[in-house]
Scaffold this motif. Structure first.
Motif, PDB file in Angstrom:
ATOM      1  N   GLU A  14     -11.024   0.880  23.424  1.00 37.38           N
ATOM      2  CA  GLU A  14     -11.676  -0.840  23.586  1.00 37.38           C
ATOM      3  C   GLU A  14     -13.121  -0.362  22.185  1.00 37.38           C
ATOM      4  N   THR A  15     -13.263   0.879  22.232  1.00 36.39           N
ATOM      5  CA  THR A  15     -14.139   1.254  21.198  1.00 36.39           C
ATOM      6  C   THR A  15     -13.654   1.365  19.711  1.00 36.39           C
ATOM      7  N   GLY A  16     -12.641   2.443  19.914  1.00 32.78           N
ATOM      8  CA  GLY A  16     -12.290   3.242  18.817  1.00 32.78           C
ATOM      9  C   GLY A  16     -12.753   4.750  19.213  1.00 32.78           C
ATOM     10  N   THR A  17     -12.599   4.918  17.491  1.00 33.33           N
ATOM     11  CA  THR A  17     -12.451   6.909  17.865  1.00 33.33           C
ATOM     12  C   THR A  17     -13.716   7.352  17.115  1.00 33.33           C
ATOM     13  N   THR A  18     -14.453   8.126  18.608  1.00 28.81           N
ATOM     14  CA  THR A  18     -15.696   9.183  18.052  1.00 28.81           C
ATOM     15  C   THR A  18     -15.201  10.295  17.546  1.00 28.81           C
ATOM     16  N   PHE A  19     -16.008  10.377  16.046  1.00 32.94           N
ATOM     17  CA  PHE A  19     -15.967  11.755  15.330  1.00 32.94           C
ATOM     18  C   PHE A  19     -17.044  12.384  15.201  1.00 32.94           C
ATOM     19  N   THR A  20     -16.933  13.603  16.204  1.00 35.89           N
ATOM     20  CA  THR A  20     -17.852  14.766  16.335  1.00 35.89           C
ATOM     21  C   THR A  20     -17.483  16.172  16.022  1.00 35.89           C
ATOM     22  N   VAL A  21     -18.394  16.431  15.335  1.00 33.97           N
ATOM     23  CA  VAL A  21     -18.637  17.684  14.540  1.00 33.97           C
ATOM     24  C   VAL A  21     -19.884  18.840  14.344  1.00 33.97           C
ATOM     25  N   TRP A  22     -19.667  19.923  14.447  1.00 31.35           N
ATOM     26  CA  TRP A  22     -21.028  20.608  13.832  1.00 31.35           C
ATOM     27  C   TRP A  22     -21.222  21.259  12.686  1.00 31.35           C
ATOM     28  N   ALA A  23     -22.361  20.922  12.032  1.00 39.87           N
ATOM     29  CA  ALA A  23     -22.342  21.510  10.300  1.00 39.87           C
ATOM     30  C   ALA A  23     -23.188  21.706  10.199  1.00 39.87           C
ATOM     31  N   PRO A  24     -24.355  22.564  11.068  1.00 35.12           N
ATOM     32  CA  PRO A  24     -25.522  22.060  10.532  1.00 35.12           C
ATOM     33  C   PRO A  24     -26.400  22.540   9.202  1.00 35.12           C
ATOM     34  N   LYS A  37      -4.871   3.584   1.970  1.00 38.06           N
ATOM     35  CA  LYS A  37      -6.385   3.510   1.000  1.00 38.06           C
ATOM     36  C   LYS A  37      -6.998   4.524   1.835  1.00 38.06           C
ATOM     37  N   LYS A  38      -8.142   5.222   0.989  1.00 41.51           N
ATOM     38  CA  LYS A  38      -8.703   6.257   1.564  1.00 41.51           C
ATOM     39  C   LYS A  38     -10.556   5.168   2.274  1.00 41.51           C
ATOM     40  N   GLN A  39     -10.053   5.402   3.882  1.00 42.72           N
ATOM     41  CA  GLN A  39     -12.156   5.248   4.126  1.00 42.72           C
ATOM     42  C   GLN A  39     -12.789   5.634   4.536  1.00 42.72           C
ATOM     43  N   THR A  40     -14.070   5.957   3.905  1.00 45.63           N
ATOM     44  CA  THR A  40     -14.897   6.911   3.708  1.00 45.63           C
ATOM     45  C   THR A  40     -16.080   6.895   5.012  1.00 45.63           C
ATOM     46  N   ILE A  41     -16.557   6.881   6.235  1.00 45.98           N
ATOM     47  CA  ILE A  41     -18.152   6.633   7.076  1.00 45.98           C
ATOM     48  C   ILE A  41     -18.413   7.572   7.061  1.00 45.98           C
ATOM     49  N   ALA A  42     -19.627   7.430   6.561  1.00 41.09           N
ATOM     50  CA  ALA A  42     -21.293   8.524   6.980  1.00 41.09           C
ATOM     51  C   ALA A  42     -20.847   8.522   7.849  1.00 41.09           C
ATOM     52  N   MET A  43     -21.486   9.653   8.407  1.00 39.59           N
ATOM     53  CA  MET A  43     -21.708  10.297  10.123  1.00 39.59           C
ATOM     54  C   MET A  43     -23.413  10.018  10.054  1.00 39.59           C
ATOM     55  N   GLN A  44     -23.867  10.931  11.318  1.00 39.79           N
ATOM     56  CA  GLN A  44     -24.675  10.427  11.190  1.00 39.79           C
ATOM     57  C   GLN A  44     -25.296  11.816  12.311  1.00 39.79           C
ATOM     58  N   ARG A  45     -26.612  12.290  11.685  1.00 39.09           N
ATOM     59  CA  ARG A  45     -26.431  14.000  11.938  1.00 39.09           C
ATOM     60  C   ARG A  45     -27.510  13.928  13.178  1.00 39.09           C
ATOM     61  N   GLU A  46     -27.256  14.347  14.285  1.00 38.96           N
ATOM     62  CA  GLU A  46     -28.155  14.330  15.391  1.00 38.96           C
ATOM     63  C   GLU A  46     -28.969  16.393  16.040  1.00 38.96           C
ATOM     64  N   ALA A  47     -29.239  16.201  16.957  1.00 40.60           N
ATOM     65  CA  ALA A  47     -29.538  17.556  17.054  1.00 40.60           C
ATOM     66  C   ALA A  47     -29.406  18.789  16.618  1.00 40.60           C
ATOM     67  N   PHE A  48     -29.418  20.205  16.680  1.00 36.54           N
ATOM     68  CA  PHE A  48     -28.485  21.593  16.287  1.00 36.54           C
ATOM     69  C   PHE A  48     -27.725  21.060  15.137  1.00 36.54           C
TER      70      PHE A  48
END
Length: 603
Positions: A14-24, A37-48
């Motif tokens: 229903e919503t698509g794909t959520t991507f999560t990666v740890w890169a402190p 064609k490439k699509q680039t989406i900015a990710m949001q920084r969260e805790a840690f």
């Protein structure tokens, strides 16, 4: 329990794909979607230092990578699929699968009869599907659990699996996610458990991009593979989480029943709660949620019962561990080899000790290691120890990869089988041993980095310096080395191989009839005067086993009861030279050279 956080790509229709990666340490992280064609989406920084991004258009089969600080594009460390290999983009996978194993609840550990196999060399196809095709043969043999050597994505298509660099991705050349789920489902339909070998002590060198993302490694310790994984240094909570999430994924999403944890002595952690204990706690929690048992089985060379003792007794609470001492006692007894680590073994009384007390090195001095080794395992239940006469390490880490078939007489293979299958311990066979496979199991890789290939070749030669083996080590990179290691499954058109398999089958059936009565407490083991015959008796089961290791006939009089012969490996039925019924007269038994007689007490 510490920090728990989902990582990787998670698709919801229903919503698509959520991507999560740890890169402190990153200032900016993007998810890059690869398509026309490439699509680039900015990710949001969260805790840690976790970064999260939702992409509605990303569906199963979408290729993606992460871009760190507008520079490097790298595959996802928690990728579940690398369809184009270790250096290329990752793939979103569909989590949905039509499972048919709803009534499967795992087997009690004492019912495990384990069959270790390598996906690439076990079948002609070298895939998960190839194993499914052979499940009827394993069922016929009496196997109750298969153990897959590591299947985490590695470079190329030929590897033992210990060079994996994507712990969450099922090897593409084996059949990937779908193929593995299909195999597990088929095993459960057949009443068979699945053990998966996982590697949490190191990653392979080629395609290993973890350090680009964060402090996954620490220089605090040296390991045979370089810097150690960071289980107790700064930021280690998140490295631990990476591997906890991995273990839970295999058990929860792939319905795996047990994990074999590779070389846990190389998981270095001096924190208050060891990684293994916390891993066990996570697995216990999952077992409660799913109302089914999951098992963690350690491989360790420390002979330390802390691994398997309950957490409330100061242990880590794992269900079982591999026991090398039993293998080494058997191997040195039947081959006479005493070089390298075998220098600590080779005495017949070692077999008596390991049958009764598990560890031979249980707080005594090791001449090979030049230090005191081990703790006392006498009080630990026998089912907590997995034993074998051959496995991938003990065969494949020989210079030429010879199996016992090449090292001892064919008739000696039957007494060896009895030592493993009728021991009180959890028995494990190595693929092909049940019919005396003659092809070797050699070390093979398919790296693309030429310098790395040379380093592997050199390293293998160094490894064999303490052994008196003759010849030249096969080239690990050669496809011929891999093909030479494939099973022939030749028992169908060879009478001696067929009869050996039938003998194994009979031993397994016999074990199943007495499995509830097997224990160390009710076991007696003795040697005759010249230490050529081992007798061990399961008193509660009224079953005795007499093994003649020598090349001369021996006469044995078992104590006490009236006995009758259940199996005699010298019988023509099993490919032996033949026996006379008079051998059993007047309470004595004539043991042919290199043979085993199994006897049962008359009621």
């Amino acid at each position: 329990m510490g920090i728990t956080r989902e990582i990787g790509a998670h698709y919801v229709p229903e919503t698509g794909t959520t991507f999560t990666v740890w890169a402190p340490e990153a200032e900016k992280v993007d998810v890059v979607i690869h398509g026309e064609k490439k699509q680039t989406i900015a990710m949001q920084r969260e805790a840690f230092g976790y970064w999260v991004g939702l992409v509605e258009a990303a569906k199963p089969s979408t290729r993606y990578s992460f871009r760190l600080d507008k520079e490097k594009e790298l595959p996802d460390p928690a990728s579940m699929s690398q369809p184009d290999g270790v250096h290329e983009p990752s793939e979103v996978i569909d989590p949905n699968y039509s499972w048919t194993d709803q009534h499967w609840k795992n087997l009690p550990l004492e019912e495990y009869i384990v069959y270790e196999l390598h996906v690439g060399t076990f079948s002609e196809e070298g895939t998960f599907e190839g194993i499914i095709n052979k499940l009827p043969e394993l069922l016929d043999l009496g196997i109750t659990a298969i153990e897959l050597m590591p299947i985490a994505q590695f470079p190329g298509s030929r590897n033992w699996g210990y060079d994996g660099v994507y712990p969450f991705a099922a090897q593409n050349s084996y059949g990937g996610v779908e193929g593995l789920k299909k195999l597990v489902d088929a095993c459960h339909q057949a009443g068979m458990a699945v053990v998966l070998d996982v590697v949490y002590n190191h990653l392979g060198p080629e395609g290993n991009y973890l350090n680009e993302f964060g402090p996954y490694f620490t220089e605090k310790y040296n390991t045979p593979w370089g810097a150690a994984l960071n289980f107790d240094d700064a930021h280690s909570d998140h490295v631990r989480n990476f591997f906890f999430q991995n273990a839970l994924m295999w058990l929860r999403d792939f319905h795996i029943d047990a994990l074999r944890l590779d070389a846990v002595h190389a998981i270095l952690d001096t924190g208050a709660k060891h990684f293994l204990q916390e891993l066990q706690e996570h697995v216990d929690h999952l077992a409660e949620q799913q109302n089914r048992p999951f098992y963690l089985i350690a491989e360790s060379d420390l002979n330390d019962v802390r691994l398997i003792n309950p957490i409330e007794q100061g242990g880590y609470g794992l269900v079982a561990q591999w026991m090398d001492d039993y293998h080494h006692a058997i191997h040195t007894m039947v081959t006479g080899e005493t070089e390298g680590y075998y220098a600590d073994f080779g005495k017949p009384e070692h077999l008596v000790k390991t049958l009764k007390h598990s560890f031979i090195y249980n707080g005594i001095y090791s001449e090979n290691r030049k230090r005191t080794v081990g703790s006392d395992a006498t009080a630990n239940p026998a089912k907590q120890f997995v034993v074998c006469s051959q496995n991938h390490d003990q065969v494949g880490n020989r210079m030429l990869g010879e199996r016992l078939t090449q090292l001892v007489s064919f008739k000696m293979l039957k007494p060896i089988a009895a030592l493993v299958i009728l021991s009180p311990y959890t028995p494990m066979l190595f693929m092909g041993e049940e019919y005396g496979e003659e092809n070797p199991f050699q070390f093979f890789v398919s790296h693309t980095d030429k310098d790395l290939v040379e380093a592997v070749r050199k390293g293998r030669k160094e490894e064999f310096k303490t052994f008196a083996w003759q010849g030249e080590a096969p080239d690990p990179q050669s496809e011929e080395t891999f093909n030479n290691s494939k099973l022939q499954h030749n028992y169908k058109n060879s009478e001696k191989h067929y009869r050996l398999r039938e003998f194994y089958k009979s031993l397994i059936q016999l074990r199943k009839t007495i499995v509830q009565k097997l224990s160390k407490e009710h076991l007696e083991a003795t040697l005759n005067e010249d230490e050529t015959v081992l007798q061990f008796t399961h008193k509660a089961a009224g079953l005795g086993c007499m093994i003649n290791f020598s090349k001369e006939p021996q006469t044995i009089e078992p104590e006490g009861k009236e006995w009758e012969v259940v199996l005699n490996s010298a019988d023509e039925k099993w490919g032996g030279p033949g026996i006379e019924s008079s051998n059993y007269s007047s309470g004595s038994f004539a043991l042919q050279p290199e043979s085993v007689i199994i006897i049962q007490a008359n009621a």
